[in-house]
Design a protein around this motif. Structure first.
Motif, PDB file in Angstrom:
ATOM      1  N   PRO A  23      48.212  61.885  59.174  1.00 55.47           N
ATOM      2  CA  PRO A  23      49.004  61.820  60.405  1.00 55.47           C
ATOM      3  C   PRO A  23      48.989  60.416  61.009  1.00 55.47           C
ATOM      4  O   PRO A  23      48.050  59.650  60.805  1.00 55.47           O
ATOM      5  CB  PRO A  23      48.296  62.813  61.337  1.00 55.47           C
ATOM      6  N   LEU A  24      50.055  60.135  61.735  1.00 56.31           N
ATOM      7  CA  LEU A  24      50.218  58.814  62.345  1.00 56.31           C
ATOM      8  C   LEU A  24      49.947  58.897  63.846  1.00 56.31           C
ATOM      9  O   LEU A  24      50.530  59.740  64.535  1.00 56.31           O
ATOM     10  CB  LEU A  24      51.646  58.322  62.101  1.00 56.31           C
ATOM     11  N   TYR A  25      49.032  58.050  64.322  1.00 57.68           N
ATOM     12  CA  TYR A  25      48.741  57.971  65.753  1.00 57.68           C
ATOM     13  C   TYR A  25      49.131  56.591  66.273  1.00 57.68           C
ATOM     14  O   TYR A  25      49.027  55.607  65.544  1.00 57.68           O
ATOM     15  CB  TYR A  25      47.244  58.155  66.019  1.00 57.68           C
ATOM     16  N   VAL A  26      49.573  56.530  67.510  1.00 59.57           N
ATOM     17  CA  VAL A  26      49.712  55.227  68.160  1.00 59.57           C
ATOM     18  C   VAL A  26      48.927  55.256  69.469  1.00 59.57           C
ATOM     19  O   VAL A  26      48.826  56.297  70.116  1.00 59.57           O
ATOM     20  CB  VAL A  26      51.179  54.833  68.455  1.00 59.57           C
ATOM     21  N   VAL A  27      48.368  54.113  69.814  1.00 58.45           N
ATOM     22  CA  VAL A  27      47.622  53.963  71.061  1.00 58.45           C
ATOM     23  C   VAL A  27      48.194  52.764  71.808  1.00 58.45           C
ATOM     24  O   VAL A  27      48.266  51.668  71.266  1.00 58.45           O
ATOM     25  CB  VAL A  27      46.114  53.733  70.798  1.00 58.45           C
ATOM     26  N   GLY A  28      48.597  53.004  73.025  1.00 62.29           N
ATOM     27  CA  GLY A  28      49.164  51.928  73.844  1.00 62.29           C
ATOM     28  C   GLY A  28      48.083  51.064  74.462  1.00 62.29           C
ATOM     29  O   GLY A  28      46.945  51.039  74.005  1.00 62.29           O
ATOM     30  N   ASP A  29      48.444  50.412  75.502  1.00 59.73           N
ATOM     31  CA  ASP A  29      47.668  49.360  76.162  1.00 59.73           C
ATOM     32  C   ASP A  29      46.310  49.855  76.653  1.00 59.73           C
ATOM     33  O   ASP A  29      46.238  50.561  77.659  1.00 59.73           O
ATOM     34  CB  ASP A  29      48.483  48.831  77.340  1.00 59.73           C
ATOM     35  N   VAL A  30      45.241  49.449  75.990  1.00 55.52           N
ATOM     36  CA  VAL A  30      43.900  49.921  76.359  1.00 55.52           C
ATOM     37  C   VAL A  30      43.324  49.115  77.531  1.00 55.52           C
ATOM     38  O   VAL A  30      42.593  49.659  78.363  1.00 55.52           O
ATOM     39  CB  VAL A  30      42.943  49.864  75.146  1.00 55.52           C
ATOM     40  N   ARG A  57      42.486  60.126  55.920  1.00 54.88           N
ATOM     41  CA  ARG A  57      43.687  59.342  55.614  1.00 54.88           C
ATOM     42  C   ARG A  57      44.604  59.136  56.809  1.00 54.88           C
ATOM     43  O   ARG A  57      45.733  58.683  56.632  1.00 54.88           O
ATOM     44  CB  ARG A  57      44.486  60.059  54.510  1.00 54.88           C
ATOM     45  N   ALA A  58      44.149  59.472  57.981  1.00 52.43           N
ATOM     46  CA  ALA A  58      44.986  59.268  59.172  1.00 52.43           C
ATOM     47  C   ALA A  58      45.322  57.787  59.326  1.00 52.43           C
ATOM     48  O   ALA A  58      44.614  56.909  58.826  1.00 52.43           O
ATOM     49  CB  ALA A  58      44.273  59.767  60.425  1.00 52.43           C
ATOM     50  N   ARG A  59      46.420  57.547  60.004  1.00 55.80           N
ATOM     51  CA  ARG A  59      46.877  56.176  60.252  1.00 55.80           C
ATOM     52  C   ARG A  59      46.962  55.985  61.761  1.00 55.80           C
ATOM     53  O   ARG A  59      47.472  56.849  62.470  1.00 55.80           O
ATOM     54  CB  ARG A  59      48.256  55.969  59.617  1.00 55.80           C
ATOM     55  N   ILE A  60      46.467  54.860  62.223  1.00 61.30           N
ATOM     56  CA  ILE A  60      46.529  54.601  63.660  1.00 61.30           C
ATOM     57  C   ILE A  60      46.985  53.169  63.909  1.00 61.30           C
ATOM     58  O   ILE A  60      46.530  52.232  63.265  1.00 61.30           O
ATOM     59  CB  ILE A  60      45.161  54.895  64.332  1.00 61.30           C
ATOM     60  N   TRP A  61      47.945  53.050  64.793  1.00 63.96           N
ATOM     61  CA  TRP A  61      48.437  51.744  65.223  1.00 63.96           C
ATOM     62  C   TRP A  61      48.108  51.565  66.699  1.00 63.96           C
ATOM     63  O   TRP A  61      48.474  52.401  67.533  1.00 63.96           O
ATOM     64  CB  TRP A  61      49.963  51.647  65.078  1.00 63.96           C
ATOM     65  N   PHE A  62      47.467  50.468  67.014  1.00 65.72           N
ATOM     66  CA  PHE A  62      47.301  50.055  68.404  1.00 65.72           C
ATOM     67  C   PHE A  62      48.461  49.131  68.755  1.00 65.72           C
ATOM     68  O   PHE A  62      48.810  48.253  67.973  1.00 65.72           O
ATOM     69  CB  PHE A  62      45.957  49.338  68.590  1.00 65.72           C
ATOM     70  N   LEU A  63      49.048  49.347  69.919  1.00 67.52           N
ATOM     71  CA  LEU A  63      50.266  48.619  70.281  1.00 67.52           C
ATOM     72  C   LEU A  63      50.001  47.355  71.104  1.00 67.52           C
ATOM     73  O   LEU A  63      50.901  46.837  71.751  1.00 67.52           O
ATOM     74  CB  LEU A  63      51.228  49.542  71.039  1.00 67.52           C
ATOM     75  N   LEU A  97      49.132  45.766  66.748  1.00 68.46           N
ATOM     76  CA  LEU A  97      50.190  44.822  67.086  1.00 68.46           C
ATOM     77  C   LEU A  97      49.686  43.842  68.147  1.00 68.46           C
ATOM     78  O   LEU A  97      48.718  44.108  68.845  1.00 68.46           O
ATOM     79  CB  LEU A  97      51.405  45.550  67.675  1.00 68.46           C
ATOM     80  N   MET A  98      50.420  42.750  68.273  1.00 66.69           N
ATOM     81  CA  MET A  98      50.126  41.778  69.314  1.00 66.69           C
ATOM     82  C   MET A  98      50.918  42.097  70.580  1.00 66.69           C
ATOM     83  O   MET A  98      52.130  42.310  70.525  1.00 66.69           O
ATOM     84  CB  MET A  98      50.495  40.382  68.824  1.00 66.69           C
ATOM     85  N   GLY A  99      50.211  42.150  71.699  1.00 62.20           N
ATOM     86  CA  GLY A  99      50.874  42.331  72.983  1.00 62.20           C
ATOM     87  C   GLY A  99      50.900  41.022  73.756  1.00 62.20           C
ATOM     88  O   GLY A  99      50.314  40.020  73.327  1.00 62.20           O
ATOM     89  N   ASN A 100      51.545  41.041  74.902  1.00 60.24           N
ATOM     90  CA  ASN A 100      51.600  39.814  75.704  1.00 60.24           C
ATOM     91  C   ASN A 100      50.218  39.395  76.210  1.00 60.24           C
ATOM     92  O   ASN A 100      49.960  38.206  76.396  1.00 60.24           O
ATOM     93  CB  ASN A 100      52.584  39.971  76.877  1.00 60.24           C
TER      94      ASN A 100
END
Ligand SMILES: [Mn+2]
Length: 241
Positions: A23-30, A57-63, A97-100
């Motif tokens: 499964p794919l998870y995303v996590v926003g601005d921590v 096998r989970a996938r996680i993207w931090f935004l 990912l890179m944020g501001n």
């Protein structure tokens, strides 16, 4: 010698051979809230109480936007850096990912209070970082390996038909018309010593609300046409209920 008991063979859950991606998870601005992140990841079954990857096998993207405002931004970066090889070893991944705020932290670290050209007048990364919740304790603990890792983060990715970006802006288009072109262009800016180019990049990645209102759908379409995916998943701007 004590009897070690019967031999137990543990099967690694979620590392079954021949299966598709997890499964794919995303996590926003921590934003420095390490404990809240640990709690959320644990609750989702992604880490154990020791902070180790348990998601197979989970996938996680931090935004992006790991630091500033909250108390332990470096702790958040350390956790994500730490989870990446564990996730990969289990057949999943943990990426970011890179944020501001990454641009802000890197700029403050590199250029300090050196004046940069801004349409709003003279500015400096350090002043902007302070104004935007920069935590002195994070700056003190920022090490070369953090800087190297942060500088290499991609600005965007496409996963399962989702276009993943940090900011709800079309300013990405000013850096290129493909995912690779944008990531390379921003990476190239961070390889230079041009504080004004860094500042432009920070300013562009700080824009928001492009997907709201009458022109929102068109802005979404423009990005999806250029970069792929069928849905945009972004951080940066809270969406009110
Ligand atoms: Mn942001």
């Amino acid at each position: 010698m004590a009897d070690p008991g019967p031999a137990v063979t543990l099967a690694a859950p979620g590392v079954a051979e021949g299966e598709g991606p997890g499964p794919l998870y995303v996590v926003g601005d921590v934003h420095g809230y390490l404990q809240a992140l640990l709690d959320a990841l644990h609750q989702a079954g992604i880490i154990d109480t020791e902070g180790h990857w348990t998601a197979g096998r989970a996938r996680i993207w931090f935004l992006g936007d790991f630091t500033d405002r909250g108390p332990d931004g470096i702790g958040v970066i350390d956790l994500v850096m730490d989870l990446a090889p564990q996730a990969a070893a289990a057949g999943g991944y943990c990426r970011a990912l890179m944020g501001n705020h990454e641009l802000l932290l890197l700029g403050a670290d590199r250029y300090g209070d050196q004046a940069v050209q801004s349409t709003a007048g003279t500015a400096s990364f350090l002043a902007a970082w302070r104004l935007n919740g920069g935590q002195p304790a994070d700056m003190e603990r920022l090490e070369d390996h953090h800087v190297t890792w942060l500088s290499r983060l991609p600005a965007m990715a496409v996963e399962d038909d989702h276009l993943l970006i940090h900011s709800d802006t079309t300013a990405y288009l000013e850096y290129g018309d493909s995912v690779d072109a944008v990531n390379d262009a921003i990476h190239d800016v961070l390889q230079t010593d041009e504080a004004d180019d860094w500042w432009d990049c920070f300013r562009r990645m700080t824009k928001r609300f492009a997907f709201r209102g009458e022109t929102g759908p068109l802005a979404c379409r423009e990005l999806l046409d250029a970069y792929g995916g069928r849905r945009i998943v972004h951080g940066h701007s809270p969406i009110p209920t």
